[in-house]
Design a protein around this motif. Sequence first.
Motif, PDB file in Angstrom:
ATOM      1  N   LEU A   1     -58.503  54.018 -52.488  1.00 31.56           N
ATOM      2  CA  LEU A   1     -59.067  54.666 -51.300  1.00 31.56           C
ATOM      3  C   LEU A   1     -59.663  53.657 -50.341  1.00 31.56           C
ATOM      4  CD1 LEU A   1     -60.166  57.091 -49.637  1.00 31.56           C
ATOM      5  CD2 LEU A   1     -62.195  57.014 -51.101  1.00 31.56           C
ATOM      6  N   ILE A   2     -59.305  53.793 -49.072  1.00 32.75           N
ATOM      7  CA  ILE A   2     -60.012  53.059 -48.028  1.00 32.75           C
ATOM      8  C   ILE A   2     -60.489  54.089 -47.015  1.00 32.75           C
ATOM      9  CG2 ILE A   2     -59.825  51.378 -46.170  1.00 32.75           C
ATOM     10  CD1 ILE A   2     -57.971  49.763 -47.877  1.00 32.75           C
ATOM     11  N   GLU A   3     -61.821  54.197 -46.937  1.00 31.75           N
ATOM     12  CA  GLU A   3     -62.400  55.171 -46.014  1.00 31.75           C
ATOM     13  C   GLU A   3     -62.699  54.494 -44.686  1.00 31.75           C
ATOM     14  OE1 GLU A   3     -65.826  57.243 -47.471  1.00 31.75           O
ATOM     15  OE2 GLU A   3     -66.072  58.404 -45.614  1.00 31.75           O
ATOM     16  N   GLN A   4     -62.391  55.195 -43.604  1.00 29.75           N
ATOM     17  CA  GLN A   4     -62.616  54.664 -42.269  1.00 29.75           C
ATOM     18  C   GLN A   4     -63.570  55.572 -41.496  1.00 29.75           C
ATOM     19  OE1 GLN A   4     -61.200  51.532 -42.971  1.00 29.75           O
ATOM     20  NE2 GLN A   4     -60.808  51.616 -40.780  1.00 29.75           N
TER      21      GLN A   4
ATOM     22  N   PRO B   1     -47.494  51.176 -39.421  1.00 31.29           N
ATOM     23  CA  PRO B   1     -47.581  50.590 -40.768  1.00 31.29           C
ATOM     24  C   PRO B   1     -48.392  49.307 -40.826  1.00 31.29           C
ATOM     25  CG  PRO B   1     -45.340  51.293 -40.310  1.00 31.29           C
ATOM     26  CD  PRO B   1     -46.100  51.435 -39.024  1.00 31.29           C
ATOM     27  N   SER B   2     -48.398  48.525 -39.758  1.00 26.70           N
ATOM     28  CA  SER B   2     -49.134  47.248 -39.798  1.00 26.70           C
ATOM     29  C   SER B   2     -50.632  47.482 -39.984  1.00 26.70           C
ATOM     30  CB  SER B   2     -48.882  46.470 -38.503  1.00 26.70           C
ATOM     31  OG  SER B   2     -49.380  47.195 -37.389  1.00 26.70           O
TER      32      SER B   2
ATOM     33  N   ASN C   1     -52.824  45.707 -43.077  1.00 24.19           N
ATOM     34  CA  ASN C   1     -54.064  44.961 -42.843  1.00 24.19           C
ATOM     35  C   ASN C   1     -55.237  45.540 -43.621  1.00 24.19           C
ATOM     36  OD1 ASN C   1     -53.306  42.847 -41.164  1.00 24.19           O
ATOM     37  ND2 ASN C   1     -53.312  44.177 -39.346  1.00 24.19           N
ATOM     38  N   LEU C   2     -55.296  46.866 -43.685  1.00 27.00           N
ATOM     39  CA  LEU C   2     -56.378  47.511 -44.424  1.00 27.00           C
ATOM     40  C   LEU C   2     -56.400  47.070 -45.880  1.00 27.00           C
ATOM     41  CD1 LEU C   2     -56.610  51.306 -43.496  1.00 27.00           C
ATOM     42  CD2 LEU C   2     -58.264  49.498 -43.054  1.00 27.00           C
ATOM     43  N   LEU C   3     -55.235  46.888 -46.448  1.00 27.00           N
ATOM     44  CA  LEU C   3     -55.124  46.598 -47.869  1.00 27.00           C
ATOM     45  C   LEU C   3     -55.281  45.113 -48.197  1.00 27.00           C
ATOM     46  CD1 LEU C   3     -52.388  48.581 -49.795  1.00 27.00           C
ATOM     47  CD2 LEU C   3     -54.848  48.568 -50.095  1.00 27.00           C
ATOM     48  N   LYS C   4     -55.346  44.277 -47.180  1.00 28.05           N
ATOM     49  CA  LYS C   4     -55.317  42.826 -47.400  1.00 28.05           C
ATOM     50  C   LYS C   4     -56.330  42.348 -48.429  1.00 28.05           C
ATOM     51  CE  LYS C   4     -53.147  39.934 -44.008  1.00 28.05           C
ATOM     52  NZ  LYS C   4     -52.874  40.219 -42.592  1.00 28.05           N
TER      53      LYS C   4
ATOM     54  N   LYS D   1     -47.305  41.447 -52.152  1.00 31.87           N
ATOM     55  CA  LYS D   1     -46.698  42.019 -50.949  1.00 31.87           C
ATOM     56  C   LYS D   1     -46.404  43.493 -51.164  1.00 31.87           C
ATOM     57  CE  LYS D   1     -46.408  37.952 -48.998  1.00 31.87           C
ATOM     58  NZ  LYS D   1     -47.544  37.550 -48.141  1.00 31.87           N
ATOM     59  N   LEU D   2     -46.304  44.197 -50.047  1.00 33.71           N
ATOM     60  CA  LEU D   2     -45.987  45.617 -50.105  1.00 33.71           C
ATOM     61  C   LEU D   2     -44.533  45.845 -49.737  1.00 33.71           C
ATOM     62  CD1 LEU D   2     -49.119  47.130 -48.328  1.00 33.71           C
ATOM     63  CD2 LEU D   2     -48.636  47.098 -50.773  1.00 33.71           C
TER      64      LEU D   2
END
Length: 359
Positions: A271-274, A282-283, A287-290, A297-298
């Motif tokens: 989870l990444i909450e914003q 998609p970019s 970046n969120l997952l970096k 790699k994804l």
Amino acid sequence: MKYFSNILMNLPEFTKNLLSWNQFSNSRQMPWKGETDPYKIWLSEIILQQTRVEQGLAYYEKFISRFPKVQDLAMAQDAEVFKYWEGLGYYSRCRNLLATARWVAFENKGHFPPDYEGLLKLKGVGPYTAAAIASFAFGEPRAVLDGNVFRVLSRYFGINTPIDSLTGKKLYAQLAQALLPTDQPGAYNQAIMDFGAVVCKPQAPLCSACVQQTDCEAYRLGVVGDLPVKEKSIKKRTRYFYYFLLKWNNQYYVRQRGGGDIWQDLHEWVLIEQAEPLATDPSIYRNLLKKYLGTAKLKQLRVGEEVRQQLSHQTIIGRFITAELTIPLSTETGYQLLSPDALSKLAFPRFITAFSPRL
DNA sequence: AAGCCGGGGAT
DNA sequence: ATCCCAGGCTT
């Protein structure tokens, strides 16, 4: 208070009419009705806290079938019980359910406390549930005070004291207890809740067919729709949840949610909450997952449509993003890899079971 | 005393 | 959208 004399005058009449309605006109049937096994009463009451009978019914049947006695529930693994509870909401009830089942089975020789005061000490059991179990299972004269009772009493006696104020709770508790016929507390408690659910409903109450109509103060004054009074209104907040369904070696990353937030003890994807909503590009999500990826790699990244779920206090808006990893994530992320078979045994919040892509 | 905790059905 | 549901726990 202006309604004081009215209460004294109508007290016996209210109870008499209610019991009469119950005997001749109440066709409401539920599997725990007339039940005296404290385990089954307790289980049904926990399930029904802030939950409609129609919604809780299937869960009750499932639980009783799989866990016929308190020992069965006490011996079960947490994960299995949470899986049975999955989708019912208010998940602290499930955690407390397990704690109480184990205390009763292992610390109290399989017996529930036989009175109100003892029941009140159980985790997840408050004044309402203790009164319900005490009266239904043990015949103790304790009046239940739930949403139905608040509504019926406030209308019948024309009480506009807010039900969510301290003085309101005290007033209604005293009144409810005064109305209770001590020779049949269980039947009366059942009857007043049935009456509130079937006749004196929140919206569109059946006043024209109500046996209490001639004595109902709210009906006389034409204020049925204005009662009961609540003073607190809930304010909602909106949150943006971006769930990453990350696959590696035919397994997926998952973790168990902690305390201090919604969905405690349930499981979720990465989870990444914003604070703000995100577009589909998609970019953005790469970046969120970096911070989690390291050198990984994804592959096959796909961004799902925006979905939303309305909770009582929160609006959850988000997306599900699926991708395959070239190498596994660091174990320090707090997420673990599980196979689809293992995942199928875990409980997930509705937001995920309803909107997550299939594995 | 106030805030928080789900999900679903009715309106 | 809003309300409410067989409420209880935490702070």
